[in-house]
Design an enzyme around this catalytic site. Structure first.
Site, PDB file in Angstrom:
ATOM      1  N   HIS A  74      -1.452  36.634 -24.671  1.00  0.00           N
ATOM      2  CA  HIS A  74      -1.645  36.515 -23.232  1.00  0.00           C
ATOM      3  C   HIS A  74      -2.641  37.543 -22.681  1.00  0.00           C
ATOM      4  O   HIS A  74      -3.524  37.209 -21.901  1.00  0.00           O
ATOM      5  CB  HIS A  74      -0.290  36.659 -22.536  1.00  0.00           C
ATOM      6  CG  HIS A  74      -0.401  36.768 -21.070  1.00  0.00           C
ATOM      7  ND1 HIS A  74      -0.665  35.659 -20.291  1.00  0.00           N
ATOM      8  CD2 HIS A  74      -0.338  37.821 -20.243  1.00  0.00           C
ATOM      9  CE1 HIS A  74      -0.746  36.059 -19.042  1.00  0.00           C
ATOM     10  NE2 HIS A  74      -0.545  37.356 -18.979  1.00  0.00           N
ATOM     11  N   ARG A 133     -15.235  18.816 -12.423  1.00  0.00           N
ATOM     12  CA  ARG A 133     -15.161  17.707 -13.381  1.00  0.00           C
ATOM     13  C   ARG A 133     -13.696  17.337 -13.564  1.00  0.00           C
ATOM     14  O   ARG A 133     -12.861  18.214 -13.765  1.00  0.00           O
ATOM     15  CB  ARG A 133     -15.734  18.134 -14.731  1.00  0.00           C
ATOM     16  CG  ARG A 133     -17.152  18.643 -14.676  1.00  0.00           C
ATOM     17  CD  ARG A 133     -17.632  18.990 -16.103  1.00  0.00           C
ATOM     18  NE  ARG A 133     -18.936  19.606 -16.083  1.00  0.00           N
ATOM     19  CZ  ARG A 133     -19.141  20.924 -16.041  1.00  0.00           C
ATOM     20  NH1 ARG A 133     -18.103  21.742 -16.016  1.00  0.00           N
ATOM     21  NH2 ARG A 133     -20.362  21.404 -16.020  1.00  0.00           N
ATOM     22  N   ARG A 165     -16.144  15.472  -8.725  1.00  0.00           N
ATOM     23  CA  ARG A 165     -16.811  14.342  -9.361  1.00  0.00           C
ATOM     24  C   ARG A 165     -15.736  13.431  -9.964  1.00  0.00           C
ATOM     25  O   ARG A 165     -14.917  13.898 -10.762  1.00  0.00           O
ATOM     26  CB  ARG A 165     -17.755  14.828 -10.467  1.00  0.00           C
ATOM     27  CG  ARG A 165     -18.585  13.685 -11.079  1.00  0.00           C
ATOM     28  CD  ARG A 165     -19.492  14.196 -12.181  1.00  0.00           C
ATOM     29  NE  ARG A 165     -18.718  14.574 -13.364  1.00  0.00           N
ATOM     30  CZ  ARG A 165     -19.234  15.178 -14.433  1.00  0.00           C
ATOM     31  NH1 ARG A 165     -20.510  15.507 -14.457  1.00  0.00           N
ATOM     32  NH2 ARG A 165     -18.474  15.472 -15.467  1.00  0.00           N
ATOM     33  N   GLU A 202     -28.665  11.867 -11.369  1.00  0.00           N
ATOM     34  CA  GLU A 202     -28.958  12.212 -12.761  1.00  0.00           C
ATOM     35  C   GLU A 202     -29.733  11.098 -13.450  1.00  0.00           C
ATOM     36  O   GLU A 202     -30.219  11.255 -14.551  1.00  0.00           O
ATOM     37  CB  GLU A 202     -27.669  12.530 -13.526  1.00  0.00           C
ATOM     38  CG  GLU A 202     -26.622  11.438 -13.451  1.00  0.00           C
ATOM     39  CD  GLU A 202     -25.242  11.899 -13.894  1.00  0.00           C
ATOM     40  OE1 GLU A 202     -25.158  12.820 -14.715  1.00  0.00           O
ATOM     41  OE2 GLU A 202     -24.247  11.339 -13.402  1.00  0.00           O
ATOM     42  N   ASN A 238     -28.984  18.521 -16.003  1.00  0.00           N
ATOM     43  CA  ASN A 238     -28.900  18.353 -17.463  1.00  0.00           C
ATOM     44  C   ASN A 238     -29.160  16.908 -17.865  1.00  0.00           C
ATOM     45  O   ASN A 238     -30.006  16.620 -18.710  1.00  0.00           O
ATOM     46  CB  ASN A 238     -27.535  18.784 -17.991  1.00  0.00           C
ATOM     47  CG  ASN A 238     -27.178  20.196 -17.597  1.00  0.00           C
ATOM     48  OD1 ASN A 238     -28.006  20.914 -17.053  1.00  0.00           O
ATOM     49  ND2 ASN A 238     -25.952  20.596 -17.848  1.00  0.00           N
ATOM     50  N   ASP A 239     -28.406  15.973 -17.267  1.00  0.00           N
ATOM     51  CA  ASP A 239     -28.618  14.578 -17.617  1.00  0.00           C
ATOM     52  C   ASP A 239     -29.928  14.058 -17.034  1.00  0.00           C
ATOM     53  O   ASP A 239     -30.587  13.215 -17.643  1.00  0.00           O
ATOM     54  CB  ASP A 239     -27.435  13.717 -17.157  1.00  0.00           C
ATOM     55  CG  ASP A 239     -26.411  13.547 -18.281  1.00  0.00           C
ATOM     56  OD1 ASP A 239     -26.823  13.614 -19.459  1.00  0.00           O
ATOM     57  OD2 ASP A 239     -25.215  13.357 -17.992  1.00  0.00           O
ATOM     58  N   ARG A 292     -29.943  15.158 -25.132  1.00  0.00           N
ATOM     59  CA  ARG A 292     -29.723  16.570 -24.821  1.00  0.00           C
ATOM     60  C   ARG A 292     -29.008  17.311 -25.931  1.00  0.00           C
ATOM     61  O   ARG A 292     -28.958  18.541 -25.946  1.00  0.00           O
ATOM     62  CB  ARG A 292     -28.978  16.749 -23.480  1.00  0.00           C
ATOM     63  CG  ARG A 292     -27.785  15.869 -23.300  1.00  0.00           C
ATOM     64  CD  ARG A 292     -27.261  15.935 -21.888  1.00  0.00           C
ATOM     65  NE  ARG A 292     -26.387  17.083 -21.683  1.00  0.00           N
ATOM     66  CZ  ARG A 292     -25.488  17.149 -20.722  1.00  0.00           C
ATOM     67  NH1 ARG A 292     -25.350  16.160 -19.864  1.00  0.00           N
ATOM     68  NH2 ARG A 292     -24.718  18.199 -20.595  1.00  0.00           N
ATOM     69  N   CYS A 335     -26.298  20.939  -9.399  1.00  0.00           N
ATOM     70  CA  CYS A 335     -25.094  21.350 -10.134  1.00  0.00           C
ATOM     71  C   CYS A 335     -25.314  21.382 -11.638  1.00  0.00           C
ATOM     72  O   CYS A 335     -24.381  21.257 -12.398  1.00  0.00           O
ATOM     73  CB  CYS A 335     -23.916  20.441  -9.786  1.00  0.00           C
ATOM     74  SG  CYS A 335     -24.123  18.712 -10.263  1.00  0.00           S
TER      75      CYS A 335
END
Lengths: 556, 85
Positions: free
Chosen positions: A187, A289, A325, A414, A437-438, A448, A481
């Site tokens: 922990h 997400r 999203r 995207e 990114n996409d 990618r 984003c």
């Protein structure tokens, strides 16, 4: 003369240097012949009241903490409210036992039960012991000591740390954790890494260092040095500190040097990542997400289960934005309850909104859960769809959002077509967010995940910047984003292009905040112009950085 | 007396979050509820410590019983929790 060094396992990197605060071990065992304060029913009531106080404290702490650590605290609250445990306490009090002793023996009975089950339950035994010690401390009229909230930073040394210990800490004041017990997956290690606090565990003898002694803790090597030579401290801190100093100076909401606000939001993939986002000063969530809720299961999560996952995130930002999203499933991560055909080219296949249009029921449940989760919270909930391609997609999704009672519907931009014709999507939407990114993958026709084509993932490429500019020109609030927003120099360029908010991995927030604070909106705009005028990613970066003099002072 | 037999499919068995959800749901009910591995001793499903103590692992078949008003609905709910991956 420096004392000998202690050695343990470095489990969270970084340098900590501060006086020792020694967190006391568990409460002492109440003697078997302890004298009751009152009659049997009064002792019983005292014990049960203490159990309930500890239970509600753990429950409140668990709800605020959330995530895996929160689960542990909530389970501990259940232990404190266990009806079987309460019966054992009552029975012993009725026999004339003092409240503390009755509590102690009842806990030990269940401890033996869990202990029998073996190593599998070792962590639960530790959790149970922690609950016991807190109840005993309550009965003794002492609180389990919590480090001072007002003083300076300290190195927290303990035999071991319980989840409730770390959840209740003022995290800004902890320079490092050192424990005698624990391991790399325990922990303390997990919490320390999550909070970015240096930590050394499994360090024998550490608790014998006298409180108040200044110690140097190296979370990489596992070295713990009491009263180190000043040169050594200076050297260790200098290497870690140059950048940290610049970052600490950059606090508060994101803004350019001339006061133009650019909300800095966090990308998160589960409520567990909230703590880190808050610690790095996120003003909200720009990309939540939601796949974590849907993966690895046979049926979609129920509305109530989804609400329970969304609500802590919405509650964490009472005045900020939370951009969710909706489910981005696709052929590369098939879900049993969202069948799509076999596809040779998953990235170009039926994924994101395309799949949801085939299974509107799944979307409808998610949208309804989001609307209900936001009820009674002050956060501004924005919901966006992945893989929106054209105006028809945008209109369809926005209509579903309105039907579910959601006030704000947006799209992740995207797909290049969506950027090129953002003006056609815009009338249907309340906002857009560029997923760089996409967008890069689709713009450069470059997988990618393929190392050989990694050059095409460079978000500095002017073609990508052009698409961002076209999206901004559609006139709706436009965020970014993707990874691009986490590059401090590129973040300035994006702001120069007219992007209204940035969402990035939490750990990059401080550096981006510092970079923005050192440049005016005008400087950002000029840097953006220069970058777009360049023919390649490399020259775009060079041209932009020449207009952003503050980066050098950040060591960039 | 109503009962359900279910196989626990969660990777962590009836521990951690599944156990907490299970006990929380059982504790809401006014009626007695028990749980145990098929053919073994049963314990109160409202006691987290007892439920952890019987150490139900992934793949174990358990029997849940309840008696009284609302027993069927409650058992459906508990069976669903226990059979959630």
């Amino acid at each position: 003369m420096a004392e000998a060094e202690y050695r343990g396992l470095g489990v969270s990197p970084g340098i900590g240097f501060a006086p020792v605060y020694r967190l006391a071990d568990g409460a002492p065992e109440p003697p078997a012949d302890a004298v009751p304060h009152g009659d049997a029913s009064a002792e019983s009531a005292r014990a049960l009241d203490a159990l309930e106080r500890v239970a509600s404290w753990l429950e409140g702490l668990g709800e605020r903490t959330g995530g895996e650590a929160g689960d542990i605290l909530l389970a501990q609250a259940l232990m404190a409210r266990d009806p079987g445990l309460a019966d054992e306490v009552r029975r012993r009090a009725a026999e004339g036992m003092a409240a503390a002793r009755a509590v102690y023996e009842a806990f030990m009975k269940y401890r033996a039960l869990l202990d029998r089950a073996g190593t599998y339950l070792a962590a639960r035994v530790a959790d149970l012991d922690d609950v016991r010690d807190r109840v005993l401390a309550d009965l003794y009229g002492v609180r389990r000591p919590t480090p001072p909230a007002g003083g300076g930073p300290y190195v927290l040394i303990a035999r071991d740390l319980a989840p409730a210990d770390t959840a209740a800490l003022d995290r800004d004041l902890v320079a490092a954790f050192v424990t005698e017990e624990g391991g790399p997956t325990g922990h303390t290690a997990i919490i320390a890494r999550l909070l970015g606090i240096p930590a050394v565990v499994a360090c024998p003898g550490a608790t014998s260092i006298p409180p108040g002694t200044a110690v140097l803790v190296d979370g990489s090597t596992g070295a713990v040095t009491p009263a180190p030579a000043p040169e050594r401290v200076g050297e260790a801190l200098r290497s870690a500190g140059t950048r940290a100093a610049a970052l600490v100076a950059a606090r508060g909401p994101g803004t350019t040097a001339d006061g133009y606000p650019v909300p800095l939001l966090a990308n998160i993939g589960s409520p567990e990542e909230l703590a880190l986002a808050l610690d790095h000063g996120a003003e909200g969530v720009g990309l939540f997400r939601t796949e974590f809720l849907f993966l690895d299961r046979a049926d979609p999560p129920s509305e109530d289960e989804q609400i329970a996952a969304y609500r802590p995130v919405l509650r964490a930002f009472p005045h900020g934005r939370v951009v969710v999203r909706v489910l981005d499933a696709g052929a590369d991560k098939p879900l049993a309850f969202l069948p799509g055909g076999r596809q040779d080219n998953p990235a170009l296949g039926e994924r994101g909104l395309r799949l949801l249009r085939r299974h509107p029921q799944v979307l409808q449940t998610q949208l309804k859960a989001l609307r209900r989760a936001a009820e009674g919270t002050l956060a501004r909930l924005d919901v966006m769809a992945p893989m929106v391609t054209d105006a028809a997609d945008a209109a369809w999704f926005a209509a579903r959002c309105r039907a579910a009672g959601l006030a704000s519907a947006g799209a992740v931009v995207e797909v290049p077509a969506a950027a090129l014709r953002a003006r056609d999507l815009a009338p249907h939407l309340d906002f857009v967010s560029v997923g760089t990114n996409d967008l890069a993958q689709y713009t450069f026709a470059a997988d990618r995940g393929l190392g050989a084509l990694a050059g095409f993932q460079d978000p500095w490429h002017p073609a990508l910047l052009d698409l961002v500019a076209m999206t901004v020109a559609a006139g709706k609030p436009c965020g970014v984003c993707g990874e691009a927003a986490a590059d401090p120099a590129l973040a300035c360029v994006l702001v120069g292009l007219g992007v209204s908010s940035l969402s990035l991995g939490s750990s990059a927030l401080p550096l981006v905040r510092a970079a923005l604070a050192r440049h005016t909106q005008q400087q950002c705009a000029v840097a953006a112009l220069r970058a777009r005028a360049a023919p390649t990613a490399g020259s775009a970066r060079e041209a932009a950085c020449a207009e952003l003099p503050g980066l050098a002072r950040l060591g960039l | 007396m109503a009962e359900r037999k279910v196989t626990v499919v969660s990777e962590v068995g009836l521990h951690a979050r599944p156990a907490a959800n299970f006990v929380r749901a059982a504790a809401k009910a006014e009626i007695p509820v028990t749980v145990g591995r098929v053919g073994e001793d049963v314990v109160s499903a409202k006691s987290i410590l007892a439920v952890l103590g019987i150490d139900v692992r992934q793949g174990d078949e358990i029997v849940i019983t309840a008696d009284g008003e609302g027993a069927e609905d409650l058992l459906d709910e508990l069976a669903a929790i226990a059979s959630t991956p």
